[in-house]
Design an enzyme around this catalytic site. Structure first.
Site, mmCIF file in Angstrom:
data_model
loop_
_atom_site.group_PDB
_atom_site.id
_atom_site.type_symbol
_atom_site.label_atom_id
_atom_site.label_comp_id
_atom_site.label_asym_id
_atom_site.label_seq_id
_atom_site.Cartn_x
_atom_site.Cartn_y
_atom_site.Cartn_z
ATOM 1 N N ARG A 233 0.844 -1.181 0.000
ATOM 2 C CA ARG A 233 0.000 0.000 0.000
ATOM 3 C C ARG A 233 0.884 1.237 0.000
ATOM 4 O O ARG A 233 1.871 1.319 0.741
ATOM 5 C CB ARG A 233 -0.932 0.020 1.226
ATOM 6 C CG ARG A 233 -2.064 -0.998 1.177
ATOM 7 C CD ARG A 233 -3.089 -0.643 0.112
ATOM 8 N NE ARG A 233 -4.188 -1.609 0.038
ATOM 9 C CZ ARG A 233 -4.226 -2.658 -0.782
ATOM 10 N NH1 ARG A 233 -3.203 -2.881 -1.591
ATOM 11 N NH2 ARG A 233 -5.259 -3.448 -0.795
ATOM 12 N N GLU A 262 -2.035 7.587 -5.565
ATOM 13 C CA GLU A 262 -2.231 6.965 -6.880
ATOM 14 C C GLU A 262 -3.655 7.076 -7.419
ATOM 15 O O GLU A 262 -3.878 6.935 -8.624
ATOM 16 C CB GLU A 262 -1.843 5.488 -6.825
ATOM 17 C CG GLU A 262 -2.769 4.615 -6.003
ATOM 18 C CD GLU A 262 -2.299 3.161 -5.963
ATOM 19 O OE1 GLU A 262 -3.095 2.282 -6.307
ATOM 20 O OE2 GLU A 262 -1.137 2.917 -5.576
ATOM 21 N N HIS A 294 0.516 -0.569 -10.018
ATOM 22 C CA HIS A 294 -0.317 -1.380 -9.112
ATOM 23 C C HIS A 294 -0.756 -2.672 -9.800
ATOM 24 O O HIS A 294 -1.932 -3.013 -9.833
ATOM 25 C CB HIS A 294 -1.545 -0.592 -8.643
ATOM 26 C CG HIS A 294 -2.087 -1.076 -7.333
ATOM 27 N ND1 HIS A 294 -2.569 -0.237 -6.376
ATOM 28 C CD2 HIS A 294 -2.210 -2.325 -6.822
ATOM 29 C CE1 HIS A 294 -2.986 -0.942 -5.325
ATOM 30 N NE2 HIS A 294 -2.774 -2.215 -5.575
#
Length: 334
Positions: A233, A262, A294
């Protein structure tokens, strides 16, 4: 039943449609779910959210007023969902409690190997037919120390690979994992882990006590030639402090698959836009930093398990069943 899924990418859509297999009316959108798009869920009893969706009290209120009764997140993390608000609104919330840990662990190693052996720089050069080796020297991981913050399923998978490289293992977590102990891992406090590790990989959930666990103090403790990897994260890392550390010429390499700001950037094409996030733009200028989008979880195996679990969450909700995926159970009948 009408189901709407947000943030669905092209490769995911056929798997999601197959998982629901015509049992419900599924609508797949590539939109981020937030205050501006929440109205698109009107009339849908089930909302399938993504990790970058914004499910605060305002959005959840719109969903509840529009007829939504279940929010099922296609991810393990759920820090983007206001669970207290969902509970007050009578919304049930579920997630995917686990999926292939190998997908994330293997990608973390892909980042570590890429930054260590200067793969991005080498590929850029050879595309221009520049085959010099200057500036491409890396190091053996064998015999060096891997520090793993978070030794759950993913952290343990990362540790098994590290053990295969012949690395010394240091771990930090609230509870010791017997599987990691069997690999020879030594559990230490975070300060010692930051100080002694040549490679640090983050596999923690984002909680109040893990927010910015890699802060300026932690970065100062790290070796000047350490490698830092985050596939968990973005909020685990103080990115401003990281930029300052890199500006000082410290850290041999950094691999980031996540970024704390993000939302609204990752999963989208911003190639024609002006990048207004100065911190992200600055990160991109460092030649020893590799940023991916991601995608650590994004394997056929893991996504297949995620969408199957999401479909089961819907069926369990309809049948009144609760299990490990349920974060907020449906309200008790009056």
């Amino acid at each position: 039943m009408d189901v709407v899924a947000y943030g669905v990418v092209a490769d995911e859509r056929p798997l999601l449609e197959k998982a629901f297999d015509g049992r419900h009316r599924l609508r797949c959108l590539d939109l981020v779910l937030d205050r501006d798009t929440a109205a698109t869920a009107a009339g849908c009893a089930v909302v399938c959210s993504n990790v970058n969706d914004v499910l605060d009290e305002e959005v959840l209120t719109v969903l509840a007023n529009g007829g939504t009764r279940l929010v099922t997140q296609r991810a393990t993390g759920y820090n983007n969902i206001d669970l207290d608000a969902a509970r007050k609104l009578g919304l049930s919330v579920a997630r995917v409690s686990h999926y292939s840990p190998h997908s994330v662990a293997e990608f973390a190693w892909a980042l570590a190997l890429a930054v260590n052996r200067r793969v991005p720089r080498a590929v850029t050069r050879t595309r221009d037919f520049d085959f010099r080796l200057n500036g491409l020297m890396g190091r053996d991981f064998h015999g060096r120390t891997a520090g793993i913050l978070g030794t759950g399923k993913i952290g343990a998978a990362f540790a098994r690979i590290a053990a295969g490289f012949g690395m010394r293992l240091l771990g930090s977590d609230v509870a010791e994992n017997p599987e990691c102990l069997a690999l020879g891992m030594e559990y230490v406090d975070r300060d010692r882990l930051f100080t002694e590790s040549d490679l640090i990989s983050l596999h923690l959930p984002l909680l109040p006590d893990t927010y910015h666990v890699v802060d300026g103090d932690a970065l100062r403790r790290m070796k000047d030639d350490a490698i830092l990897i985050n596939t968990s994260r973005g909020g685990l890392m103080d990115t401003h402090a990281l930029v300052e550390t890199l500006r000082e010429g410290r850290l041999d390499g950094v691999g980031l698959d996540v970024y704390e700001e993000e939302a609204g950037v990752f999963f989208f094409d911003r190639s024609l836009d002006v990048m207004t996030d100065d911190t992200l733009a600055r990160l991109m200028t460092f030649r020893n930093v590799l940023v991916s989008s991601h995608q650590a979880y994004f394997t056929h195996d893991a996504v297949g398990q995620i969408v199957q679990a999401t479909a089961r969450n819907v069926e369990d909700h309809l049948a009144g069943r609760t299990g490990e995926n349920v974060l907020v159970p449906p309200p008790a009948p009056r």
